[in-house]
Write an enzyme that holds these catalytic residues in place. Structure first.
Site, PDB file in Angstrom:
ATOM      1  N   GLY A  65       0.862  -1.183   0.000  1.00  0.00           N
ATOM      2  CA  GLY A  65       0.000   0.000   0.000  1.00  0.00           C
ATOM      3  C   GLY A  65       0.887   1.217   0.000  1.00  0.00           C
ATOM      4  O   GLY A  65       1.967   1.183  -0.578  1.00  0.00           O
ATOM      5  N   GLU A  66       0.452   2.271   0.656  1.00  0.00           N
ATOM      6  CA  GLU A  66       1.280   3.470   0.743  1.00  0.00           C
ATOM      7  C   GLU A  66       1.837   3.583   2.160  1.00  0.00           C
ATOM      8  O   GLU A  66       1.088   3.771   3.117  1.00  0.00           O
ATOM      9  CB  GLU A  66       0.467   4.708   0.364  1.00  0.00           C
ATOM     10  CG  GLU A  66       0.198   4.810  -1.128  1.00  0.00           C
ATOM     11  CD  GLU A  66       1.476   4.728  -1.959  1.00  0.00           C
ATOM     12  OE1 GLU A  66       2.493   5.327  -1.589  1.00  0.00           O
ATOM     13  OE2 GLU A  66       1.453   4.023  -2.994  1.00  0.00           O
ATOM     14  N   SER A  67       3.163   3.485   2.265  1.00  0.00           N
ATOM     15  CA  SER A  67       3.771   3.443   3.599  1.00  0.00           C
ATOM     16  C   SER A  67       3.547   4.749   4.370  1.00  0.00           C
ATOM     17  O   SER A  67       3.359   4.721   5.586  1.00  0.00           O
ATOM     18  CB  SER A  67       5.258   3.130   3.502  1.00  0.00           C
ATOM     19  OG  SER A  67       5.908   4.104   2.736  1.00  0.00           O
ATOM     20  N   CYS A  98       6.428  -4.865   0.325  1.00  0.00           N
ATOM     21  CA  CYS A  98       6.537  -3.527  -0.266  1.00  0.00           C
ATOM     22  C   CYS A  98       6.429  -2.439   0.812  1.00  0.00           C
ATOM     23  O   CYS A  98       7.375  -2.264   1.586  1.00  0.00           O
ATOM     24  CB  CYS A  98       5.486  -3.366  -1.361  1.00  0.00           C
ATOM     25  SG  CYS A  98       5.783  -1.995  -2.469  1.00  0.00           S
ATOM     26  N   ARG A 115      12.749   4.272  -0.955  1.00  0.00           N
ATOM     27  CA  ARG A 115      11.327   4.196  -1.309  1.00  0.00           C
ATOM     28  C   ARG A 115      11.129   4.515  -2.781  1.00  0.00           C
ATOM     29  O   ARG A 115      11.723   5.452  -3.300  1.00  0.00           O
ATOM     30  CB  ARG A 115      10.522   5.185  -0.469  1.00  0.00           C
ATOM     31  CG  ARG A 115      10.439   4.800   1.002  1.00  0.00           C
ATOM     32  CD  ARG A 115       9.451   5.707   1.713  1.00  0.00           C
ATOM     33  NE  ARG A 115       8.204   5.732   0.997  1.00  0.00           N
ATOM     34  CZ  ARG A 115       7.387   6.776   0.939  1.00  0.00           C
ATOM     35  NH1 ARG A 115       7.672   7.872   1.564  1.00  0.00           N
ATOM     36  NH2 ARG A 115       6.260   6.709   0.251  1.00  0.00           N
ATOM     37  N   ILE A 142       5.648  -3.224  -7.657  1.00  0.00           N
ATOM     38  CA  ILE A 142       4.803  -2.080  -8.003  1.00  0.00           C
ATOM     39  C   ILE A 142       5.287  -0.846  -7.250  1.00  0.00           C
ATOM     40  O   ILE A 142       5.199  -0.803  -6.025  1.00  0.00           O
ATOM     41  CB  ILE A 142       3.326  -2.381  -7.685  1.00  0.00           C
ATOM     42  CG1 ILE A 142       2.853  -3.572  -8.527  1.00  0.00           C
ATOM     43  CG2 ILE A 142       2.457  -1.151  -7.962  1.00  0.00           C
ATOM     44  CD1 ILE A 142       1.514  -4.127  -8.128  1.00  0.00           C
ATOM     45  N   ARG A 143       5.824   0.115  -7.978  1.00  0.00           N
ATOM     46  CA  ARG A 143       6.430   1.299  -7.336  1.00  0.00           C
ATOM     47  C   ARG A 143       7.246   0.838  -6.122  1.00  0.00           C
ATOM     48  O   ARG A 143       7.135   1.377  -5.019  1.00  0.00           O
ATOM     49  CB  ARG A 143       5.328   2.295  -6.908  1.00  0.00           C
ATOM     50  CG  ARG A 143       4.737   3.082  -8.083  1.00  0.00           C
ATOM     51  CD  ARG A 143       3.545   3.938  -7.665  1.00  0.00           C
ATOM     52  NE  ARG A 143       3.763   4.642  -6.418  1.00  0.00           N
ATOM     53  CZ  ARG A 143       4.221   5.892  -6.307  1.00  0.00           C
ATOM     54  NH1 ARG A 143       4.493   6.590  -7.385  1.00  0.00           N
ATOM     55  NH2 ARG A 143       4.392   6.439  -5.127  1.00  0.00           N
ATOM     56  N   HIS A 178       5.314  -8.474  -4.313  1.00  0.00           N
ATOM     57  CA  HIS A 178       3.972  -8.820  -3.831  1.00  0.00           C
ATOM     58  C   HIS A 178       3.566 -10.256  -4.167  1.00  0.00           C
ATOM     59  O   HIS A 178       2.870 -10.475  -5.157  1.00  0.00           O
ATOM     60  CB  HIS A 178       2.938  -7.885  -4.472  1.00  0.00           C
ATOM     61  CG  HIS A 178       3.091  -6.453  -4.110  1.00  0.00           C
ATOM     62  ND1 HIS A 178       2.652  -5.939  -2.917  1.00  0.00           N
ATOM     63  CD2 HIS A 178       3.635  -5.422  -4.789  1.00  0.00           C
ATOM     64  CE1 HIS A 178       2.904  -4.640  -2.877  1.00  0.00           C
ATOM     65  NE2 HIS A 178       3.514  -4.300  -3.997  1.00  0.00           N
ATOM     66  N   GLU A 180       1.324 -11.716  -2.729  1.00  0.00           N
ATOM     67  CA  GLU A 180      -0.137 -11.705  -2.569  1.00  0.00           C
ATOM     68  C   GLU A 180      -0.839 -11.316  -3.876  1.00  0.00           C
ATOM     69  O   GLU A 180      -2.019 -11.600  -4.053  1.00  0.00           O
ATOM     70  CB  GLU A 180      -0.559 -10.790  -1.412  1.00  0.00           C
ATOM     71  CG  GLU A 180      -0.586  -9.286  -1.692  1.00  0.00           C
ATOM     72  CD  GLU A 180       0.772  -8.591  -1.559  1.00  0.00           C
ATOM     73  OE1 GLU A 180       1.806  -9.287  -1.589  1.00  0.00           O
ATOM     74  OE2 GLU A 180       0.799  -7.352  -1.449  1.00  0.00           O
TER      75      GLU A 180
END
Lengths: 194, 298
Positions: A65-67, A98, A115, A142-143, A178, A180
């Protein structure tokens, strides 16, 4: 005799199930994806949104997600403090993918991360990884962060282009990619058995 | 830093959809400059939407609304560590190409801007970036997915501060998916024909019991309660356009909406975060609108 054997096998299963209370941090991100993997492995994960939810959890997934978002919300609702204390006391096993790996580095896993090290979305990629532990593992990045420094206490379990992307330290596992999303259950299974 | 090998796969559906999946449970905020982008990120936004005028101002100004100046988008990208999105006009594939060249993370093919094509949306498959599109019914949602969108949002009525249209669109899509459950193969084929999409996509939707892509609420979210309402109705996250930066205290409002989106099912927290937020954005009833954005782009 036979039914007794079944009964004791059942008791064993119940015992291991009782020993492990598996949770997924459900602040934001790839929560249902991790839930799906854990269900495939026979667990019924608890979604952790509050300090109360975290009580008793022995194994916690920190999802993608977004850390920055996760970090802010964890701090605002007091979860970060509890996680820090339990991490320091070796009282919880964590798996971070991630953004989750970035949180693990903040907790002090001995990992330095850059990051979004690979760049913006157009630099996102999937590729085969080099790993003895997990042959033919495909990583979905992903990013993604780049693990720039890996402490001596950590074991590198997979690399991509000679850069570590999957590391283990004690009962914790950090991934830059990921599983998942790709649906590979092996890393989760490995972590649950540490 | 370019460290990926030639064998790496890029820009695949999995990677585009994957980014949408990472945004789930989050709030995406409209921002008009780098300062607002920093405020949004500090509030806990999961992504920012860079645009020159937030929808409420587009409504006030009238005229043709287009893609934002790439300089402004790049300035916002420069200060953001979270994903940056930007809007292209419906059907304006060159605006989308330009946005891709800006190296942002996500494109919104949006009815808030003045449509460029009344017949066709952008063919989103050839693009390297993922797309989100608006929908007010199941047919629109499935057509956009078939065209390559990896994320759907309700259209709502942007810039009104009125949640009623977002609720209507969400409920309509939901009940249309529920209706698929009672259909035999002949009726499913008829539904696919009516929606102008392949039968396989209709069946995938039926099997999943929801849209097969990440689905956010958008258009009219003005308070933490609005965000929590859409989350309780089953949305994966929310877009907030004018609701933050047209509010009296954007910082407070942004934080409150983020906290409400996380704790959407906990009225005690919702009560707490709703206190002392000051004036919300100036709101409008749907009947009073000169232009309904939701009617754009079928």
């Amino acid at each position: 005799m036979r039914s007794e054997g079944i009964r004791s096998a059942r008791a064993n299963i119940t015992k291991t199930m009782q020993e492990k209370i598996v949770g997924v941090l459900a602040v934001q991100g790839s929560v249902v994806e991790h839930e799906r993997v854990l269900r495939q492995l026979g667990h019924a994960p608890r979604l952790v949104r509050t300090v109360d939810d975290l009580r008793g959890v022995t194994h916690l997934v920190l999802p993608g997600g977004e850390s920055t978002t996760m970090m802010k919300l964890l701090q605002r609702f007091g979860l970060w403090e509890v996680l820090q204390a339990r991490f320091a006391a070796d009282d919880i096993a964590l798996l971070g993918t991630c953004a989750g790996a970035i949180l693990l580095s903040y907790l002090g896993l001995g990992l330095t991360v850059d990051r979004n090290g690979y760049g913006a979305q157009q630099a996102s990629f999937s590729a085969g990884l080099q790993s003895e532990q997990f042959p033919d593992q495909r990583g979905v990045f992903i990013r993604a962060p780049i693990f720039t420094e890996v402490g001596d206490s950590l074991r590198v379990l997979a690399t991509y282009e000679n850069v570590p992307v999957l590391v283990q330290g004690g009962r914790h596992v950090a991934l830059a990619f990921h599983p998942e999303i790709s649906g590979d259950t092996r890393v989760h299974e490995y972590w649950l058995n540490l | 830093m370019n460290v990926t090998s030639d064998t790496a796969e890029k820009n695949t559906y999995e990677l585009k959809a994957g980014l949408a999946q990472m945004l789930k449970g989050g709030v995406i905020m409209d921002v008009m400059n780098p300062e607002q982008a920093a405020t949004a990120e500090a509030a806990g936004a999961v992504a920012v939407m860079a645009l020159e005028r937030i929808p409420s101002r587009i409504r006030q100004d009238g005229g043709v609304a287009r893609m934002s100046d790439p300089v402004m988008i790049k300035e916002i990208k420069a200060v953001s560590s979270i994903p940056v999105m930007a809007k292209a006009r419906i059907g304006h594939f060159v605006e989308a190409q330009i946005l891709e060249a800006c190296d942002i993370d996500f494109i919104d093919e949006s009815e808030v801007l003045t449509p460029a094509d009344e017949l066709y949306h952008i063919d989103k498959h050839p693009f390297r970036l993922p797309f989100v599109c608006g929908a007010c019914d199941l047919g629109q949602a499935l057509r956009r997915i078939h065209e390559g969108a990896v994320m759907i949002r309700t259209k709502g009525e942007a810039g009104t501060g009125n949640i009623v249209e977002a609720v209507r669109h969400h409920r309509r899509i939901h009940s249309q998916i529920a209706a698929l459950k009672g259909m035999d193969s002949m009726h499913l084929e008829a539904a696919a024909a009516e929606y102008r999409v392949p039968l396989a996509l209709v069946i995938e939707t039926l099997d999943m019991g929801r849209l097969p892509v990440v689905t956010f609420a958008a258009g009219g979210i003005a308070t933490p309660a609005d965000a929590a309402l859409m989350m309780q109705l089953g949305c994966d996250g929310v877009f907030v356009g004018s609701g933050i930066f047209d509010a009296e205290h954007p910082e407070k409002m942004g934080k409150a909406v983020v906290e409400a989106t996380l704790n959407y099912a906990d009225p005690a927290v919702l009560c707490q975060v709703s206190e002392n937020l000051g004036q919300t954005m100036k709101s409008q009833t749907i009947e009073s609108l000169a232009v309904r954005y939701a009617e754009r782009g079928d």
